[in-house]
Design an enzyme around this catalytic site. Structure first.
Site, short mmCIF file in Angstrom:
data_model
loop_
_atom_site.label_atom_id
_atom_site.label_comp_id
_atom_site.label_asym_id
_atom_site.label_seq_id
_atom_site.Cartn_x
_atom_site.Cartn_y
_atom_site.Cartn_z
N LYS A 181 0.85 -1.02 0.10
CA LYS A 181 -0.03 -0.14 0.15
C LYS A 181 0.84 1.16 -0.23
O LYS A 181 1.53 1.73 1.06
CB LYS A 181 -0.96 0.07 1.37
CG LYS A 181 -2.01 1.08 1.31
CD LYS A 181 -2.43 1.60 2.41
CE LYS A 181 -1.58 2.79 2.86
NZ LYS A 181 -1.66 4.13 2.04
N GLU A 256 9.35 1.37 10.90
CA GLU A 256 10.43 2.60 10.63
C GLU A 256 9.81 4.05 10.56
O GLU A 256 9.04 4.26 9.70
CB GLU A 256 11.32 2.30 9.25
CG GLU A 256 12.68 3.00 9.16
CD GLU A 256 12.53 4.34 8.14
OE1 GLU A 256 12.37 5.41 9.14
OE2 GLU A 256 12.36 4.41 7.20
N CYS A 290 13.80 10.95 6.88
CA CYS A 290 13.62 10.69 8.24
C CYS A 290 14.94 10.69 9.15
O CYS A 290 15.24 10.98 10.29
CB CYS A 290 12.95 9.17 8.32
SG CYS A 290 13.77 7.93 7.41
N GLU A 390 9.95 16.27 14.94
CA GLU A 390 10.36 15.97 13.72
C GLU A 390 9.49 17.13 12.90
O GLU A 390 8.34 17.00 12.70
CB GLU A 390 10.02 14.76 13.13
CG GLU A 390 10.33 14.29 11.70
CD GLU A 390 10.20 12.96 11.22
OE1 GLU A 390 11.23 12.27 10.63
OE2 GLU A 390 9.25 12.36 11.63
#
Length: 485
Positions: A181, A256, A290, A390
């Site tokens: 997906k 992750e 990331c 983040e």
């Protein structure tokens, strides 16, 4: 802007790739894909629904026994065939990623497409290693590694082709089929990958692609009883949701997630080089990475010099047309994400920080698109939101420390632990500090990325590993066969 990417015209806008063929979905509402450099619609793809997910999982379950029974070398042959098909269309794949994501074409060629090719090559080589399938012997037991089963792969928008390949390469090598997906923001490259896999002769059901939203398609995939394992890459919030849903039926999960990586510059290091490379890491892919090194830590007596160096380094990153080979900074992926990034910057100022560079008003090359220029935040407290959360944009926060102990404490002082960097006068000194960082990956003195080393994080950056032998092992389960004495 140039014409539409060639691959776009070859992708059926109203079909899903299920069980080795292009199939009409159960829903007629398509997904609009935007070009973030212009804000205009790039194309459409078919959206899956839970019934499509169910059919995709059934196809994968049918494919599993034969795929798992292949010899490692035979699975390597399939990976090689996929790599060859992707190599033949590498330039077109790069154009497609640039169009749907906005990443500069030079970066798309080298990393967005180049890195998945390296992953396929290294995974194939691993399968061909004579020791790959040799059982471990412990006393009077044989320890076997069996494929876990059907894998649900959920990938993000920031590295749409690489994240898909990182999951399917490891899963395929272990003997697992994948129901993929992709993000609804960047689904085109995943469908192009499916088309190339089909042309490369991948057996039906080994790879299926079900675009759609996370709450509808993603959750249907995570909840499906036929999915033995979910491999998810995305935000920490979404990862926690995936883990909770999968945990209800005790399915395995690899996550992750986000990061807030620190680049620690120790006294004696090459400060100009360290700052320049940290800025490069922070601004890579418009900061939508990331592992981006978004916190630069320097000793207090070098702080002012480091800030000046960082400001100078950002001048090489002017927002531009991502299809221009000279462009180093493209747009953010969407208007919503642009709003989120600029809100982070505004909060940093309200919390008392200062902007040495403010990129919020950076216009696109023709006044369109979701552009944010490089931003350098200074005088922030290490506990402030801008140094803890983040941002996922081109925003660097420069922090100071007084001694090594404080540097390590600040570096480890966020909930994340995905990546980091240490710069020192020598590798031994840097490595000693790298050992103390609570991160899954740490670069020493500018060391390059290694696609066969395990990739994953600590804490809110998730658990599980991708890439190389450890990435393959993630998709395997252990069986001990006790032999007679």
């Amino acid at each position: 802007m140039p014409a539409q990417p060639q691959l776009l015209d070859q992708l059926p806008p109203d079909r899903l790739y299920l069980d080795g063929r292009w199939t009409a979905p159960h829903t007629t509402t398509p997904i609009d894909v935007e070009n973030p450099a212009t804000g205009e619609r790039l194309g459409q793809v078919a959206a899956a629904d839970p019934e499509d997910v169910h059919e995709a999982v059934l196809a994968a379950e049918r494919a599993f026994p034969a795929w798992a029974a292949l010899e490692p070398g035979e699975r390597a042959d399939h990976l090689d065939a996929l790599r060859a098909a992707m190599t033949d269309r590498a330039a077109d794949l790069a154009e497609l990623v640039t169009a749907e994501l906005g990443t500069p074409i030079r970066f798309s060629r080298a990393v967005q497409v180049g890195l998945p090719l390296r992953v396929l090559e290294s995974t194939s080589a691993l399968l061909r290693d004579p020791g790959f399938a040799v059982p471990e012997r412990l006393g009077h037991s044989l320890v076997l590694r069996d494929p876990v089963g059907v894998v649900g792969g959920i990938t993000p928008w920031n590295y749409p082709l690489h994240q898909a390949v990182a999951k399917i390469a490891g899963a395929f090598a272990a003997g697992c089929p994948v129901v993929l997906k992709p993000s609804a923001l960047t689904p085109l490259s995943a469908l192009a990958l499916a088309q190339l896999a089909d042309r490369a002769g991948l057996p039906p059901g080994v790879l299926t692609v079900v675009p759609g939203s996370g709450p509808v398609v993603g959750e249907a995939l995570v909840r499906h009883p036929g999915v033995a394992m979910v491999s998810f890459t995305g935000s920490t919030t979404a990862g926690a949701r995936v883990a909770a849903l999968a945990g209800e039926r005790l399915a395995r999960v690899a996550l992750e997630l986000g990061g807030k990586s620190a680049s620690v510059v120790l006294p004696g290091a090459d400060l100009p080089r360290a700052v320049r490379r940290t800025v490069d890491s922070c601004l890579l892919n418009a900061g939508q990475t990331c592992t981006a090194q978004t916190r630069l830590l320097v000793r207090h007596d070098q702080y002012a010099e480091a800030v000046d160096l960082a400001v100078a380094a950002t001048q090489r990153y002017r927002p531009g047309d991502p299809t221009d080979p000279e462009t180093r900074l493209g747009p953010l992926v969407s208007a919503d994400h642009h709003r989120t990034v600029t809100e982070h910057i505004a909060r940093a100022v309200s919390d008392g920080a200062r902007l040495a560079v403010d990129g919020r008003e950076a216009p696109g090359p023709d006044g369109r698109g979701h552009y944010c220029g490089p931003t350098v935040v200074v005088d922030a407290d290490p506990g402030a939101a801008i140094a803890q959360q983040e941002v996922f944009g081109p925003v660097l926060t420069v922090l100071s420390y007084r001694d090594e102990e404080e540097a390590v404490r600040i570096a480890n002082g966020t909930p994340y632990g995905l990546a980091g960097a240490v710069w020192a006068a020598d590798d031994d000194t840097a490595t000693a500090v790298a050992r103390r960082l609570r991160s899954g990956q740490v670069d020493v003195n500018g060391a390059p990325f290694n696609p066969v080393a395990p990739f994953g994080g600590y804490g809110h950056s998730g658990y599980g590993r991708e890439l190389g032998p450890h990435g393959v092992a993630e998709f395997q389960q252990l069986k001990a066969v006790q032999l007679p004495l």
